[in-house]
Design an enzyme around this catalytic site. Sequence first.
Site, PDB file in Angstrom:
ATOM      1  N   SER A   1       0.838  -1.195   0.000  1.00 49.67           N
ATOM      2  CA  SER A   1       0.000   0.000   0.000  1.00 49.67           C
ATOM      3  C   SER A   1       0.873   1.245   0.000  1.00 49.67           C
ATOM      4  O   SER A   1       1.983   1.244   0.558  1.00 49.67           O
ATOM      5  CB  SER A   1      -0.921   0.002   1.226  1.00 49.67           C
ATOM      6  OG  SER A   1      -1.819   1.094   1.181  1.00 49.67           O
ATOM      7  N   ASP A   2       0.382   2.303  -0.632  1.00 51.17           N
ATOM      8  CA  ASP A   2       1.089   3.574  -0.634  1.00 51.17           C
ATOM      9  C   ASP A   2       0.067   4.700  -0.713  1.00 51.17           C
ATOM     10  O   ASP A   2      -1.028   4.509  -1.257  1.00 51.17           O
ATOM     11  CB  ASP A   2       2.060   3.669  -1.807  1.00 51.17           C
ATOM     12  CG  ASP A   2       3.014   4.845  -1.658  1.00 51.17           C
ATOM     13  OD1 ASP A   2       3.979   4.720  -0.882  1.00 51.17           O
ATOM     14  OD2 ASP A   2       2.785   5.891  -2.295  1.00 51.17           O
TER      15      ASP A   2
END
Length: 214
Positions: free
Chosen positions: A75-76
């Site tokens: 995730s970012d």
Amino acid sequence: MPVKLVLASTSVYRQALLQKLNLPFSTVSPDIDETPLANEDAVDLVARLAEQKAKTGGQLISADSPDEKLLIIGSDQVAVIDEQIVGKPHTIENAIKQLTNASGKSITFYTGLSVYCPQTQKVSTCVEPFNVHFKNLTTEQIKAYVLAEQPLYCAGSFKSEGLGIALFEKLEGDDPNTLIGLPLIKLINLLGQHGLCVLSAQNDFLIKDETVTR
């Protein structure tokens, strides 16, 4: 084949969110360059980095799990203020600057999410937006918040799960977990694409160990 769930992040906030699904998981820390590419917009950036984190996480752990199906979560997140991508501030000065720029404005956070299976080479990726409406904040309020909570490694320079909630007029999005960094509704859907049904897994998930940190 047994399934092993891995979060490619050492963020305590993402770990706390993933624990809501009541499934055991381990963590790895992918070390990647998060610099945007030339002419890369926010959506493409977070999608690319989420996928890269998941695949790098898979490389870090796959040799240790030859007899397990791995599902790696990456995730970012970035914010967009005045059409400019804003990431983690890293310093108090940058955090104050970011919040000053956000004061009185509505900004959008984009969270990229990816689930990768090294055995099948299948990767499922999506990007979830979330809108934040900031109050008109004084310089004194901004400085007081930054010094109190030190949000130096949070995109946008706040922790919405903490005192950062005092900065907002309104929040808009499909999943409040998105703003903290892990959109669980989308994650459940992506895990399902890889054959893991979160509700069914409560009874028959094949890893019974307690959550470990790698």
